[in-house]
Design a protein around this motif. Structure first.
Motif, PDB file in Angstrom:
ATOM      1  N   GLY A  65       0.844  -1.179   0.000  1.00 12.87           N
ATOM      2  CA  GLY A  65       0.000   0.000   0.000  1.00 12.87           C
ATOM      3  C   GLY A  65       0.884   1.234   0.000  1.00 12.87           C
ATOM      4  N   ASN A  66       0.260   2.415  -0.099  1.00  8.45           N
ATOM      5  CA  ASN A  66       1.028   3.659  -0.134  1.00  8.45           C
ATOM      6  C   ASN A  66       0.108   4.797   0.288  1.00  8.45           C
ATOM      7  N   ALA A  67       0.630   5.985   0.359  1.00  9.11           N
ATOM      8  CA  ALA A  67      -0.156   7.176   0.657  1.00  9.11           C
ATOM      9  C   ALA A  67       0.123   8.227  -0.409  1.00  9.11           C
ATOM     10  N   LEU A  68      -0.807   9.162  -0.546  1.00 10.01           N
ATOM     11  CA  LEU A  68      -0.685  10.238  -1.527  1.00 10.01           C
ATOM     12  C   LEU A  68      -0.329  11.524  -0.789  1.00 10.01           C
TER      13      LEU A  68
ATOM     14  N   ASP B 144      -7.238   9.560   3.444  1.00  6.94           N
ATOM     15  CA  ASP B 144      -7.575   8.329   2.727  1.00  6.94           C
ATOM     16  C   ASP B 144      -8.924   8.423   2.024  1.00  6.94           C
ATOM     17  N   ALA B 145      -9.862   9.148   2.622  1.00  5.25           N
ATOM     18  CA  ALA B 145     -11.217   9.223   2.070  1.00  5.25           C
ATOM     19  C   ALA B 145     -11.291   9.995   0.759  1.00  5.25           C
ATOM     20  N   THR B 146     -10.212  10.691   0.383  1.00  2.00           N
ATOM     21  CA  THR B 146     -10.275  11.500  -0.837  1.00  2.00           C
ATOM     22  C   THR B 146      -9.961  10.702  -2.107  1.00  2.00           C
ATOM     23  N   HIS B 147      -9.534   9.464  -1.957  1.00  2.00           N
ATOM     24  CA  HIS B 147      -9.199   8.659  -3.140  1.00  2.00           C
ATOM     25  C   HIS B 147      -9.364   7.178  -2.792  1.00  2.00           C
ATOM     26  N   ALA B 148      -9.386   6.347  -3.813  1.00  2.00           N
ATOM     27  CA  ALA B 148      -9.463   4.902  -3.598  1.00  2.00           C
ATOM     28  C   ALA B 148      -8.214   4.424  -2.867  1.00  2.00           C
TER      29      ALA B 148
ATOM     30  N   ILE C 166      -4.797   2.881  -2.125  1.00  2.00           N
ATOM     31  CA  ILE C 166      -3.653   2.671  -3.016  1.00  2.00           C
ATOM     32  C   ILE C 166      -3.123   1.261  -2.793  1.00  2.00           C
ATOM     33  N   VAL C 167      -3.243   0.445  -3.816  1.00  2.00           N
ATOM     34  CA  VAL C 167      -2.876  -0.967  -3.740  1.00  2.00           C
ATOM     35  C   VAL C 167      -1.932  -1.306  -4.890  1.00  2.00           C
ATOM     36  N   TYR C 168      -0.872  -2.042  -4.572  1.00  2.00           N
ATOM     37  CA  TYR C 168       0.073  -2.535  -5.581  1.00  2.00           C
ATOM     38  C   TYR C 168      -0.095  -4.048  -5.717  1.00  2.00           C
ATOM     39  N   PRO C 169      -0.877  -4.507  -6.693  1.00  2.00           N
ATOM     40  CA  PRO C 169      -0.974  -5.952  -6.895  1.00  2.00           C
ATOM     41  C   PRO C 169       0.211  -6.487  -7.705  1.00  2.00           C
ATOM     42  N   VAL C 170       0.539  -7.745  -7.460  1.00  2.00           N
ATOM     43  CA  VAL C 170       1.611  -8.422  -8.179  1.00  2.00           C
ATOM     44  C   VAL C 170       1.076  -9.744  -8.697  1.00  2.00           C
TER      45      VAL C 170
ATOM     46  N   PRO D  73      -0.465  -3.741   2.343  1.00  2.00           N
ATOM     47  CA  PRO D  73      -1.625  -3.469   1.473  1.00  2.00           C
ATOM     48  C   PRO D  73      -2.891  -3.328   2.286  1.00  2.00           C
ATOM     49  N   PRO D  74      -3.768  -2.392   1.916  1.00  2.00           N
ATOM     50  CA  PRO D  74      -5.047  -2.258   2.633  1.00  2.00           C
ATOM     51  C   PRO D  74      -5.900  -3.502   2.444  1.00  2.00           C
ATOM     52  N   ARG D  75      -6.696  -3.819   3.444  1.00  2.00           N
ATOM     53  CA  ARG D  75      -7.549  -5.005   3.362  1.00  2.00           C
ATOM     54  C   ARG D  75      -8.940  -4.622   2.881  1.00  2.00           C
TER      55      ARG D  75
END
Length: 264
Positions: free
Chosen positions: A111-114, A217-221, A223-227, A262-264
């Protein structure tokens, strides 16, 4: 026919054969390695992981970095990547819908932050909230650096956040749109843009910028990095690399570079 010319000809052919083998060897070695297509924001952390002895033991792992959108299109066109790490779910979905992901290998890696960033010497102060004075903070001629906001994940997250906060229309004409988030970061680091929206991990990696504020966090979906492992490359080495990226020691490296679980 004399023996000497015939022998010389054999030596000439043998020399050409040795040269041909020598020239082909690097390509054979490269073909035996693993190519990872990874979102541009992963470069500092993934480069560090791929330099570890554990990764080296897999034999010739290389990474190619770009916007997730560009990488997904290259995969669709047949690029020989073994693993894909996207900066959002959408572009992994795009690849998976085209049957290019090995079943059962997709997982959420990070996961990450903006964050809103400014050049390190900037004195701008802002609290991110509905209607916040972003346009005013840019000044008369200042620009806002973003990854391309309609296709590149970081830019999409940024546009969504700024739209939900009610400030997108006020700054849209002043956006510097870049191919990927690292390019947007560089604009701010060189003070060619007054502000930029990037991932927290990007800001951690660049001493020439400072974080002004973090987007709620509520301002955007999320952030998930799938592999995932890609079709045609489901090998033991690819499986081991996937396991390595999810191992505690490697996850700790990602954390040091500003990523989250990653967020659940």
């Amino acid at each position: 026919m004399s023996v000497r010319p015939y022998t010389a000809r054999l030596r000439h052919l043998a020399l050409h054969g040795v040269l041909a083998i020598a020239l082909l060897t690097p390509f054979a070695a490269r073909a035996d390695g693993l190519l990872v297509f990874a979102a541009a924001s992963l470069k500092p952390s993934l480069d560090e992981i791929l330099a570890t002895p554990e990764a080296a033991a897999l034999g010739g792992v290389k990474a190619s970095y770009a916007a997730s959108s560009q990488l997904a299109k290259q995969i669709e066109a047949g690029a020989p990547a073994a693993l894909f790490i996207s900066a959002d779910r959408d572009w992994m979905d795009y690849v998976e819908q085209r049957k290019l992901v090995v079943d059962g290998t997709r997982a959420n890696l990070l996961g990450n932050a903006l964050v809103l960033v400014a050049p390190k010497d900037s004195t701008v102060k802002l609290d991110i909230a509905a209607g916040f004075a972003l346009a005013t903070a840019l000044g008369k001629d200042g620009r806002l650096a973003l990854a391309e906001p309609n296709s590149v994940p970081a830019g999409k997250y940024a546009k969504t956040a700024l739209t939900r906060l009610g400030v997108w229309d006020a700054v849209a004409a002043r956006v510097v749109s870049t191919d990927n988030v690292r390019a947007a970061l560089n604009f701010v680091a060189r003070a060619e843009a007054a502000l930029g929206v990037v991932y927290r991990s990007d800001a951690v990696s660049e001493p020439a910028v400072r974080v002004v504020a973090t987007f709620p966090d509520a301002t955007h979906a999320p952030i998930v990095y799938p592999v995932a492992i890609l079709a045609g490359h489901d090998t033991p080495a690819a499986r081991r690399l996937l396991e390595l990226l999810r191992a505690p020691a490697e996850q700790a490296i990602f954390r040091d570079h500003g990523f989250d679980a990653p967020p659940r």
